[in-house]
Design a protein around this motif. Structure first.
Motif, PDB file in Angstrom:
ATOM      1  N   ILE B  30     123.964  75.339  75.479  1.00 56.08           N
ATOM      2  CA  ILE B  30     123.478  74.583  74.322  1.00 56.08           C
ATOM      3  C   ILE B  30     123.944  75.202  73.003  1.00 56.08           C
ATOM      4  N   CYS B  31     124.478  76.409  73.062  1.00 57.28           N
ATOM      5  CA  CYS B  31     124.673  77.219  71.855  1.00 57.28           C
ATOM      6  C   CYS B  31     125.881  76.787  71.016  1.00 57.28           C
ATOM      7  N   PRO B  32     125.671  76.468  69.741  1.00 58.53           N
ATOM      8  CA  PRO B  32     126.798  76.083  68.887  1.00 58.53           C
ATOM      9  C   PRO B  32     127.752  77.240  68.604  1.00 58.53           C
ATOM     10  N   TYR B  67     127.699  86.791  65.986  1.00 58.99           N
ATOM     11  CA  TYR B  67     128.231  85.427  66.077  1.00 58.99           C
ATOM     12  C   TYR B  67     127.137  84.354  66.049  1.00 58.99           C
ATOM     13  N   CYS B  68     125.930  84.721  66.385  1.00 60.10           N
ATOM     14  CA  CYS B  68     124.832  83.734  66.490  1.00 60.10           C
ATOM     15  C   CYS B  68     124.523  83.146  65.111  1.00 60.10           C
ATOM     16  N   GLY B  69     124.162  81.869  65.084  1.00 56.75           N
ATOM     17  CA  GLY B  69     123.818  81.205  63.818  1.00 56.75           C
ATOM     18  C   GLY B  69     122.312  81.108  63.593  1.00 56.75           C
ATOM     19  N   GLU B  70     121.537  81.721  64.489  1.00 58.92           N
ATOM     20  CA  GLU B  70     120.058  81.696  64.375  1.00 58.92           C
ATOM     21  C   GLU B  70     119.523  80.265  64.232  1.00 58.92           C
ATOM     22  N   CYS B  71     120.159  79.330  64.941  1.00 58.78           N
ATOM     23  CA  CYS B  71     119.672  77.935  64.877  1.00 58.78           C
ATOM     24  C   CYS B  71     118.456  77.741  65.777  1.00 58.78           C
ATOM     25  N   MET B  72     118.323  78.605  66.791  1.00 62.09           N
ATOM     26  CA  MET B  72     117.215  78.592  67.742  1.00 62.09           C
ATOM     27  C   MET B  72     117.242  77.403  68.707  1.00 62.09           C
ATOM     28  N   SER B  73     118.409  76.799  68.868  1.00 63.16           N
ATOM     29  CA  SER B  73     118.534  75.720  69.853  1.00 63.16           C
ATOM     30  C   SER B  73     118.241  76.247  71.256  1.00 63.16           C
ATOM     31  N   CYS B  74     118.574  77.533  71.481  1.00 64.15           N
ATOM     32  CA  CYS B  74     118.377  78.142  72.797  1.00 64.15           C
ATOM     33  C   CYS B  74     116.897  78.258  73.162  1.00 64.15           C
ATOM     34  N   LEU B  75     116.093  78.469  72.123  1.00 62.75           N
ATOM     35  CA  LEU B  75     114.654  78.689  72.322  1.00 62.75           C
ATOM     36  C   LEU B  75     113.981  77.484  72.989  1.00 62.75           C
TER      37      LEU B  75
HETATM   38  S1  SF4 Z   1     120.049  80.839  67.983  1.00 65.48           S
HETATM   39 FE1  SF4 Z   1     120.564  80.572  70.155  1.00 65.48          FE
HETATM   40  S2  SF4 Z   1     121.624  78.583  70.294  1.00 65.48           S
HETATM   41 FE2  SF4 Z   1     121.594  79.188  68.118  1.00 65.48          FE
HETATM   42  S3  SF4 Z   1     123.534  80.250  67.764  1.00 65.48           S
HETATM   43 FE3  SF4 Z   1     122.032  81.838  68.296  1.00 65.48          FE
HETATM   44  S4  SF4 Z   1     122.148  82.113  70.520  1.00 65.48           S
HETATM   45 FE4  SF4 Z   1     123.203  80.184  70.011  1.00 65.48          FE
END
Ligand code: SF4
Ligand code: SF4
Lengths: 356, 236
Positions: B30-32, B67-75
């Motif tokens: 799911i991770c962008p 590299y993570c965008g902290e979007c939290m889609s993974c959560l």
């Molecule tokens: S918060 Fe989760 S889904 Fe979003 S970029 Fe980071 S690891 Fe990927």
């Protein structure tokens, strides 16, 4: 009313949003890039709907962007949040409404983490007392500003001067909505419709006559990514993610995109300009882009306010194709006037993207 | 169990985000960030849950945690209620605290980020503000925003802002007394200490790289080596 099927599931995800008395906290991004949206949010909620919504000059950033760029520790971020709560408490309010999704996520994260770890709340209370001599109550309710517009969508529809309908053909306009990751991906129960059926924007669009498009990358991030946009060297991340969304929505020919978070409309608007400059590609009709709006701008348009008063001229993608479809009148000669209709220079034009 | 792992366990984001990872890969799917960067949150969680300090140290010095965008889609999607994005926040926090962030190109960006964001927060009370948003740094904001920035007073006031004014409203000047409170919060909660230590570690690295701190700031803000993205041949 008896709900069935999908409607029944949706009803389980509804939020019981309080009707009145709100303490308003502004958004750094919305103020900087879409200032007219905050002006019209206040105007609609306060003047048109007659609600009590209070703002104090003493509130500050929530620190959310600094926090998600990993430049401040968690307890610093939480104590800034606690200070906003203290200002709310001192003003005699219990419901907090945030103009920003990052803030909304930040407030929710703070409250939920304290619920699980009360010792952390105690420590932040101590920090706030030592630093500012302030005390606070945790808000009874935290809303995002769009929750209020969603709640009053039917009242707005009843006053509508224009609808999301092609005024020549009578066909509903095709709307893409983008709710922004931190609205309901972190705490699904905090957002209207949860993470599965987020309907905060689609509810507005449908109430105002539009048809919402479901497309494959509907829930994909806009690509902000905090450090991934703010650091110039990383912006390929941001652009690539937004590009992915455009490619996915393109076949559905959207008439406009509406957005929840103040950052997303900036990226969805500006990256269309960048893609047009880099690749010569445009996603709207005849060399135009797909118009991108905040939900406040959309509500203000529906209510018949002047497009240049709400700031549609400071988008890079021209909004005129949408205004023409809706039958909203506008005066092109006034688009770029300054304060009190002062003549100031006009912006330069992009190479490829048609702007009006 | 090692010392670094113990440190991670103190972080509330880690307590929230790291339960038991079953290595299903849903977060990566799911991770962008994973789509474009050489980034795999599944692997990171699996590494961390092995509790091996050597591996954790390698992560703290790595490019990958940035590299993570902290979007939290993974959560939302993790079947075990882990939050890869939250674990990343804890790893970054520790990397910054211990000074390992200067070992990677993406980690070194913490210096320009800290300067810009904490500068805005402490001097203005905003994270982002038109007075410090420079068109030269943001050509993507387009000719229209170049125009807005050239005519700030006129455009913002025309749109109803109380630009740099007293009292409430859009883009008002936040009173000094409130900025003093923010500074006191930073002093009390470790925010100021964090800024100073980022500065100290960055100074040392700049010297090592033969640059003045200003040159280092400009370089880390703009330079992108090849090898970060999935579609590049090079490795870093
Ligand atoms: S918060 Fe989760 S889904 Fe979003 S970029 Fe980071 S690891 Fe990927
Ligand atoms: S989705 Fe959750 S369980 Fe699956 S690999 Fe990612 S962190 Fe582990």
């Amino acid at each position: 009313m008896i709900y069935q099927g999908k409607q029944k599931i949706w009803s389980d995800y509804q939020k019981d949003i309080p009707d009145d008395h709100w303490f308003y906290v502004r958004s750094c991004i919305r103020q900087s890039f879409f200032p007219g949206s905050e002006k019209f949010f206040m105007k609609i909620v306060r003047d048109d709907l007659g609600k009590d919504i209070y703002e104090t000059e003493h509130h500050t950033t929530c620190g959310g962007i600094a926090y998600h760029c990993d430049t401040i520790p968690q307890e610093t971020a939480m104590t800034i949040v606690a200070r906003q709560f203290a200002l709310m408490t001192e003003a005699g309010y219990e419901n907090l409404v945030a103009s920003c999704i990052t803030s909304f996520g930040n407030y929710c994260e703070t409250i939920e983490t304290w619920r699980e770890f009360p010792e952390l709340e105690a420590r932040v209370r101590e920090h706030l007392w030592k630093a500012c001599r302030r005390e606070f109550k945790v808000p009874k309710y935290v809303a995002h500003a769009s929750d209020l517009v969603y709640k009053f969508r039917n009242e707005i529809a009843a006053r509508a001067k224009f609808r999301l309908v092609d005024h020549e053909t009578g066909e509903p306009l095709r709307i893409v909505e983008h709710i922004g990751c931190h609205y309901s991906k972190m705490f699904p129960h905090k957002g209207v419709g949860g993470a599965e059926y987020p309907c905060v924007l689609s509810g507005m669009a449908e109430a105002w006559g539009g048809e919402v498009i479901d497309y494959p990358e509907r829930r994909h991030c806009c690509g902000f990514g905090f450090r991934q946009y703010l650091v110039r060297a990383n912006r390929g991340y941001s652009l690539s993610n937004t590009h992915k969304k455009f490619e996915s929505m393109e076949p559905y020919h959207p008439d406009c995109i509406i957005t929840n978070c103040p950052g997303c409309p900036f990226f969805l608007d500006r990256w269309q300009y960048v893609i047009s400059e880099m690749e010569g590609k445009t996603y709207g009709q005849d060399g135009h882009g797909i118009p991108v709006l905040t939900y406040e701008e959309l509500a203000a348009l529906v209510l018949g306010y002047d497009p240049w008063d709400m700031g549609l001229q400071i988008h890079q993608v021209g909004l005129e194709p949408l205004l023409d479809k809706m039958g909203v009148p506008y005066d092109p000669s006034k688009k770029y006037l300054g304060l009190n209709e002062k003549e100031i220079m006009k912006p330069g034009l992009p190479t490829v993207l048609k702007c009006c | 169990m090692g010392k670094l792992y113990d440190e991670l366990c103190k972080d509330y984001r880690f307590k929230e985000g790291m339960k038991t990872c079953i290595n299903c890969g849903t977060c990566t799917a799911i991770c962008p960030a994973a789509e474009f960067y050489r980034y795999d949150p599944r692997k990171i969680l699996d590494t961390v849950q092995r509790k091996d300090d050597e591996d954790i140290l390698a992560l703290l010095k790595s490019e990958t945690i940035w590299y993570c965008g902290e979007c939290m889609s993974c959560l939302t999607r993790c079947p075990r209620k882990n939050g890869a994005g939250l674990v990343i926040m804890a790893l970054r926090n520790l990397s910054i605290k211990l000074g390992y962030f200067t070992e990677s190109e993406k980690g070194r960006q913490i210096y320009p980020l800290t300067k810009a964001l904490t500068g805005n927060v402490l001097n203005l009370g905003y994270c982002v503000h038109p007075s410090t948003y420079r068109y030269e740094d943001h050509p993507e904001s387009g000719p229209v925003f170049e125009w807005v920035l050239e005519h700030k007073e006129d455009v913002y006031k025309r749109l109803g802002a109380n630009y740099a004014g007293e009292g409430p409203g859009i883009l008002r000047a936040i009173p000094q007394k409130d900025l003093d409170e923010l500074k006191a919060i930073f002093d009390e909660t470790g925010g100021t200490e964090r800024i100073e230590s980022v500065e100290k570690f960055s100074e040392k690295k700049a010297e090592e790289m033969g640059m003045s701190l200003d040159e280092y700031k400009a370089y880390t803000f703009t330079h992108c080596s090849r090898g970060h993205f999935n579609n590049e041949q090079e490795t870093l």
